[in-house]
Design an enzyme around this catalytic site. Structure first.
Site, short mmCIF file in Angstrom:
data_model
loop_
_atom_site.label_atom_id
_atom_site.label_comp_id
_atom_site.label_asym_id
_atom_site.label_seq_id
_atom_site.Cartn_x
_atom_site.Cartn_y
_atom_site.Cartn_z
N ALA A 15 0.89 -4.64 -13.62
CA ALA A 15 -0.37 -4.78 -14.35
C ALA A 15 -0.15 -5.23 -15.78
CB ALA A 15 -1.13 -3.46 -14.33
N GLU A 35 8.39 -3.04 -22.89
CA GLU A 35 8.97 -2.73 -21.58
C GLU A 35 10.27 -1.97 -21.77
OE1 GLU A 35 10.53 -2.13 -18.03
OE2 GLU A 35 8.42 -2.68 -18.35
N CYS A 87 7.53 -3.09 -10.47
CA CYS A 87 7.69 -3.05 -9.02
C CYS A 87 7.35 -4.38 -8.36
CB CYS A 87 6.84 -1.92 -8.43
SG CYS A 87 7.48 -0.28 -8.81
N SER A 88 6.71 -5.30 -9.08
CA SER A 88 6.48 -6.62 -8.48
C SER A 88 7.77 -7.44 -8.42
CB SER A 88 5.40 -7.39 -9.24
OG SER A 88 5.86 -7.91 -10.47
N TYR A 441 6.03 3.71 -1.22
CA TYR A 441 6.12 3.45 -2.67
C TYR A 441 4.75 3.12 -3.26
CZ TYR A 441 11.00 2.92 -1.22
OH TYR A 441 12.23 3.12 -0.65
N HIS A 442 3.69 3.75 -2.74
CA HIS A 442 2.34 3.44 -3.19
C HIS A 442 1.71 4.59 -3.97
CE1 HIS A 442 1.99 0.40 0.38
NE2 HIS A 442 2.79 -0.03 -0.58
#
Length: 506
Positions: A15, A35, A87-88, A441-442
């Site tokens: 995001a 980050e 995670c993307s 992993y959600h």
């Protein structure tokens, strides 16, 4: 660009990359994207979607563990990435248009502005390439399971999913990648490294931890950053601070900043600034069961990700969303069955059904004010009083067995290895499946949006943290309830809308 900025985006994950890129499209504002990890530009494992599993349990993975799960698997390793793209850069990018049923449910909980039509339009605005698994990446073994699932469960075979509304179906997924190169559609690549990183008004602040958000007289004014050498510095935000750290680390950051349940903060040694009971509560995740067979012959290795197909089903006749989503992996991931003592033959195949709309609720909380202290996690798997999640897991396994009895899949199987043909009753199946289930992993919902009269609502319907001005959260933690299917498409659409909401408040 140095010094104070207009917008401080904390967390360069799925995001955060979108929010920072969209805000910085306006050259009149300045944006800093902070980050905790490095750029993914020089990490080839993050570029090829086929190499997603090489990113897990490595140097970028926070590899979170949970407290003991009395009714679920206590050995879950929750991958969370510290690298630009989050995670993307490390998932299979199985991407769904937001489901009408999910959005209707959010509306029923007093969340406004996130209806199906609105979110579908934001999904269409995504810059990430999303496509059905390409013909050259389609493994013929998967087609046998797709056809068998359609026949056994009386569901349609779908060539594409995201151009129509559906409740059931079987087929190859739509995923975020470019088939010609196998390049993943990470938000870091598509939104940041494709041009935004060169904007003079966007500052990428990498490899730093955020100790806490600075709060000045009820307003978020910036953050305290910890550099690699341990030194601290402040980065101020004139307009807003936007937290995009994910469903585990976003509530942890709020708590470290004095925003959260008073008793939790006091126990962790953090002064209470805003007593907000819902921070870290309402945790939801997709628990995924496991059914394994010994297989005849070998399967081709061709794939896009190795998790390219599956089927979704309803169990209850009045369901308005899928009840069970089942992935068809090319390779069995059976470590939890082996930990239970199951000896797996050399040649296996498996189906992995997950509980699409879990009713169990967990929580995440801090025990220390330190930014490098991992938060505590209790998933609360299979603790819903009605037993809904347990019932869906059992139903998913029984459906998997029906698929295995159907041609052309049936001819490829020798025997069921796990749970095993002797395991037949609901009680026996439940015990075996709950002891060996995996996460998908959600993890989500830990800073949820909600109505004004919802005591656990952390955010209002515009993602603003209650009780603090100039502070929003934008990631999977904002979900009131978990999406029935893989959430990355919904997370990206939320980030797109969040950027508009933030810009509108100027």
């Amino acid at each position: 660009m140095t010094g104070d900025v207009d917008y401080l985006v904390i967390g360069g994950g799925t995001a955060g990359c979108i929010v920072a890129a969209r805000l910085s499209e306006d050259p009149s504002v300045t944006v800093a994207l902070v980050e905790a990890g490095p750029s993914d530009a020089d990490e080839p494992r993050a570029h090829s979607i086929r190499r997603w599993d090489e990113m897990l349990e490595g140097e970028y993975d926070l590899d979170y563990r949970s407290v003991e799960q009395p009714r679920g698997n206590s050995f879950i390793r929750m991958a969370r990435m510290r690298i630009l793209g989050g995670c993307s850069t490390a998932n299979t990018m199985i991407t769904w248009r937001p489901l009408r049923g999910d959005m209707d449910e959010w509306q029923s909980l007093g969340v406004t502005g996130w209806d199906y039509d609105t979110m579908s339009a934001y999904y269409d605005r995504l810059e990430t390439p999303i496509t059905p698994v390409a013909p050259q990446d389609r493994n013929p073994y998967l087609q046998t399971v797709i056809d068998s699932a359609a026949a056994a469960l009386d569901i349609p075979v779908r060539e594409s999913w995201n151009d129509a509304e559906f409740l059931t179906g079987a087929g190859y997924f739509e995923i975020g990648y470019e088939p010609e190169t196998n390049a993943r559609s990470s938000t870091s690549r598509v939104y940041i490294r494709s041009g935004a990183e060169n904007r003079a008004n966007l500052d990428l602040v990498l490899d730093v931890l955020v100790e806490r958000i600075l709060l000045d007289n009820g307003r978020a004014g910036g953050a305290v950053l910890r550099e690699k050498d341990g030194s601290l510095r402040e980065l101020r935000a004139r307009r807003e601070v936007i937290v995009c750290c994910g469903a585990i680390d976003s509530p942890a950051l709020l708590m470290r900043s004095g925003i959260g349940p008073a008793a939790v903060l006091e126990a962790a040694g953090v002064p209470v600034t805003v007593d907000l009971p819902g921070v870290g509560e309402n945790l939801q995740d997709h628990a995924e069961g496991l059914v394994i067979w010994e297989a005849r012959g070998e399967r081709p290795t061709v794939s896009a990700t190795g998790w390219d197909a599956g089927y979704v089903t309803t169990i209850d006749p009045d369901s308005t969303m899928p009840d069970v989503s089942t992935h068809i992996p090319l390779e069995t991931w059976g470590v939890h069955a082996e930990r239970r003592g199951v000896e797996l033959p050399a040649n296996t195949v498996s189906l992995v059904p997950n509980v699409a709309k879990p009713r169990s609720r967990g929580r995440v909380w801090i025990t220390s004010p330190a930014s490098d202290a991992p938060p505590s996690i209790d998933y609360g798997y299979f603790t819903d009083p009605e037993g809904h999640d347990e019932r869906m897991l059992i139903a998913g396994a029984r459906n998997a067995r029906l698929v295995a009895q159907q041609e052309p899949f049936a001819s490829q199987l020798v025997r069921e290895v796990f749970p095993g043909p002797e395991v037949q009753s609901d009680e026996e199946l439940s015990e075996a499946l709950r002891a060996t289930h995996q996460t998908v992993y959600h993890v989500s919902c830990t800073c949820k949006m909600g109505a004004d009269d919802d005591p656990l609502a952390v955010l209002d319907s515009e993602l603003r943290v209650r009780g603090v001005d100039g502070l929003r959260v934008v990631d999977a933690s904002v979900f009131p309830t978990i999406s029935a299917l893989n959430p990355v498409g919904l997370i990206m659409a939320i980030a797109e809308r969040a950027a508009d909401l933030i810009a509108a408040d100027r």
